[in-house]
Each structure stands twice: as C-alpha cells, then as structure tokens.
Design an enzyme around this catalytic site. Structure first.
Site, mmCIF file in Angstrom:
data_model
loop_
_atom_site.group_PDB
_atom_site.id
_atom_site.type_symbol
_atom_site.label_atom_id
_atom_site.label_comp_id
_atom_site.label_asym_id
_atom_site.label_seq_id
_atom_site.Cartn_x
_atom_site.Cartn_y
_atom_site.Cartn_z
ATOM 1 C CG ASP A 1 6.301 -5.248 -15.346
ATOM 2 O OD1 ASP A 1 5.438 -4.398 -15.044
ATOM 3 O OD2 ASP A 1 6.462 -6.317 -14.712
ATOM 4 C CB CYS B 1 -13.836 18.733 -8.527
ATOM 5 S SG CYS B 1 -15.175 19.367 -7.501
ATOM 6 C CG HIS C 1 -2.893 0.154 -3.508
ATOM 7 N ND1 HIS C 1 -1.791 -0.652 -3.408
ATOM 8 C CD2 HIS C 1 -2.857 0.684 -4.753
ATOM 9 C CE1 HIS C 1 -1.118 -0.618 -4.543
ATOM 10 N NE2 HIS C 1 -1.736 0.185 -5.372
ATOM 11 C CB CYS D 1 -10.000 0.025 -8.750
ATOM 12 S SG CYS D 1 -8.842 1.337 -9.165
ATOM 13 C CB THR E 1 -7.994 2.663 -5.632
ATOM 14 O OG1 THR E 1 -7.424 3.332 -6.740
ATOM 15 C CG2 THR E 1 -8.142 3.612 -4.471
ATOM 16 C CD GLU F 1 -11.974 -0.276 -12.049
ATOM 17 O OE1 GLU F 1 -11.125 0.512 -11.626
ATOM 18 O OE2 GLU F 1 -11.717 -1.236 -12.805
ATOM 19 C CB ILE G 1 -1.816 2.223 -14.825
ATOM 20 C CG1 ILE G 1 -2.947 1.991 -13.816
ATOM 21 C CG2 ILE G 1 -1.554 3.709 -15.043
ATOM 22 C CD1 ILE G 1 -4.238 2.662 -14.098
HETATM 23 ZN ZN LIG Z 1 -10.104 2.934 -10.040
HETATM 24 ZN ZN LIG Z 2 -15.590 21.414 -8.583
#
Ligand SMILES: [Zn+2]
Ligand SMILES: [Zn+2]
Length: 345
Positions: free
Chosen positions: A197, A102, A42, A37, A39, A59, A177
């Site tokens: 892009d 959450c 990074h 990913c 992320t 993933e 993305i």
């Molecule tokens: Zn991800």
């Molecule tokens: Zn929650």
C-alpha cells in the site's frame, strides 16, 4: 423519519420519508449504525454504479421494532445486522452453491437496486428478512457487527481462491477489504504474506492484521525486495488485488508465479489492460469474486465472537446521519481515511 437519498453523481439529499410499517412477511428495523460502503462512495463519485435514485445503505445494524406475520427468523427486540446478499433460492446460481451471484434477487435487496430503500435512514423495512437479517451473537459489539460487509468480501475472496496452506501470498491494497483478505489468508495458512500500500498508516495496519511484510508499491526497491522474498521465481502462488486500481492489477500479475492465480477482489469498475504476451507463457489464472454468502456471515460472526478475527484493525469514525452529505463529500475527496465511517441516525 429522516433519510439520505442518492439522486445521481455528486447529489445526495437529506429528506423526510414516512416511517414504514411491517406488513406480512416483513420486518421493521430501527437503525443504530450504517456503514458508508466503498460502493456508495464510487456511486457518488462516478457514473455507472447506480443509474437510479435510492436511499443508500446496505451494511447496517439495528434493533427489530416490528415483525409482520409469518416471519420466523427474528423477533421484536433482536439485535440484527441488515445486509445485501440477495438470493432467490431458485435459480442456477442459488442451486449450485453460489447464491451471491444470483441473477434475480440482488437488486431487490436493501439499498442496492431501483426501488430499494436502504439504511441511510432512521428505520429500514426488510422485505426479505430471511435473506437480509442476521442475528448478532450475544456479547458482540454493534461496532464489530456492522463491519460484516467489509469483512465478508475479503473472507469470500480468499475462500474462492485456490490458496492452500503454506502458499506465498501477495495482497495489493490495504484498505478495509485488503485487511480482511490479509486476515483470511493468515487464517488459511499463508506462508509469506506480503502486503502493498502506498500509505504508511495502512501498511502498519497490514502488519497488525497479520502480514509478514508491508511494502510501498511506488518504490522500486520494495518491488525488488518482494521478488526476493517470494520463494518461487519471484512470484506468489496467489495474489489478491484489493485496491481497485488498474496499476495494482498489473502489479499482482507481475508478482504471481507461473501457474499461479490472480484474484480480483477490489475492482471499482475502471477498465484495465492485461498484456496477454506476458500472461500466456506463465499460464496465470485470473479469477473474480463478488460479495459473500449468508453462511459466510454466520461463520464470520462466530470467528469474531471466538476472538479468531480481529476487528481492531479497522479504523472507524462516526458521523450523524444529518451530516451524511458533508461526510460523503470528504470521503469522495479522499479526506477521510477511516476503514469505515458509520452514520448514526
Ligand atoms: Zn458494501
Ligand atoms: Zn437465485
């Protein structure tokens, strides 16, 4: 079993770990593919994403190998996607329809928080199978299903926006993305869909994904063209920032009409400045978006299975798990441009 551990910026280790065993309420999954990913890249390149050591990988797809007592949503042999959206089901976010924000469970889920062991590994132990495992529909390829994270983020971003059928839309950044945002905005009924892009191959993919125009943000003539194309005083009703770059945020602000909305989908943690004098008189809305929900993944799998969402636009490369460190090095240096590199244990 073999696994790849993140030990800080620029530091991955290929290690041996004991093969986990499924206890009550848990599921052991044999991993076929795990995507690297953005992320993770990074985190490898910059501090501040993961301040703890962990086996990366949120993933993945694989086959259920062991099921602990009390698990009802999967059985041995099931093909599953293994993903991150952790939700506790009890907090304010969970109870008001925003489980993706959450406050309690996100860091407990796979390959995200301290103490989690992700799927850069031969096996992964799911401690919250109800939240982490999604059945892959029959007929869907593994290589399609493993893109759920890439697709889910863009899909959720468009659903969270105020975009309406017939709106003009700008998408800045046509990586994985951005391509997902383009497809979602096309499905949602965008009128003129203008993508930006700097990379020519990515612009070609943007057109394939459903953009009407794919322009170069570095060219003054292309910015002028975009303003001419946009129906309302040079601005789109909604602009999506999908490049994770401060300059791209500024461009989205510039190309959004008064009263329009800028959606931040691609932030990578870098700070950016917004000049309020330019924003205030135009009453722009600025909105952020984060991951996706379980329900959205189920919907996406159905859309893919029905042929309504193309996975062809995402370029995929594969690398053995044993070469994860070299692959990450190349990704972090920008030498690999595939939408997703899949690690194969
Ligand atoms: Zn991800
Ligand atoms: Zn929650």
């Amino acid at each position: 079993m073999k696994a790849v551990k993140y030990c800080g910026v620029g530091h991955l280790e290929y290690i041996d770990l004991p093969k986990p065993k499924a206890q009550a309420g848990e599921v052991l999954v044999k991993i076929l593919y795990c995507g690297i990913c953005g992320t993770d890249i990074h985190a490898y390149s910059h501090p501040g994403i993961f301040d703890w050591e962990l086996v990366l990988g949120h993933e993945a797809v694989g086959i259920v190998e062991e099921v602990g007592t009390g698990v009802t949503n999967v059985k041995v042999g099931d093909r599953v996607a293994v993903g991150p959206p952790g939700d506790c089901g009890n907090c304010y976010s969970c109870n008001t329809g925003h489980p993706n924000t959450c406050a309690h469970a996100f860091f407990d889920t796979l390959g995200i928080g301290p103490g989690t062991q992700g799927a850069y590994a031969e096996y992964v132990l799911s401690k919250h199978p109800q939240n982490e495992l999604f059945l892959i529909p029959e007929g869907m390829e593994w290589e399609q299903a493993v893109l759920f994270d890439v697709i889910g983020v863009g899909f959720h971003g468009v659903r969270r926006s105020d975009m309406k059928v017939g709106d003009d839309v700008v998408v800045s950044g046509c990586g994985s993305i951005g391509l997902s945002v383009i497809q979602a905005a096309r499905l949602a009924g965008a009128k003129k869909l203008i993508a930006f892009d700097p990379v020519e191959e990515k612009r070609a993919l943007a057109i394939k994904a459903g953009a009407d125009y794919a322009l170069d943000p570095g060219k003054e003539a292309d910015l002028k063209k975009a303003k001419e194309l946009l129906s309302h005083a040079g601005g789109a009703q909604v602009s999506f920032e999908a490049a994770g770059h401060p300059a791209s945020v500024a461009q989205c602000v510039e190309l959004t009409m008064a009263g329009g909305q800028v959606m931040i989908v691609g932030s990578d943690g870098r700070a950016y400045e917004l000049v309020s004098a330019a924003l205030g008189p135009r009453e722009l809305d600025l909105k952020f978006t984060f991951t996706y929900t379980k329900e959205e993944i189920h919907t996406l799998f159905e859309l893919i299975a029905m042929g309504k969402w193309s996975t062809q636009v995402y370029t995929v490369e594969k690398a053995p798990l044993s070469e994860a460190i070299e692959t990450m090095e190349q990704l972090s240096a920008g030498k690999l441009t595939a939408a997703r590199v899949l690690l194969t244990p």
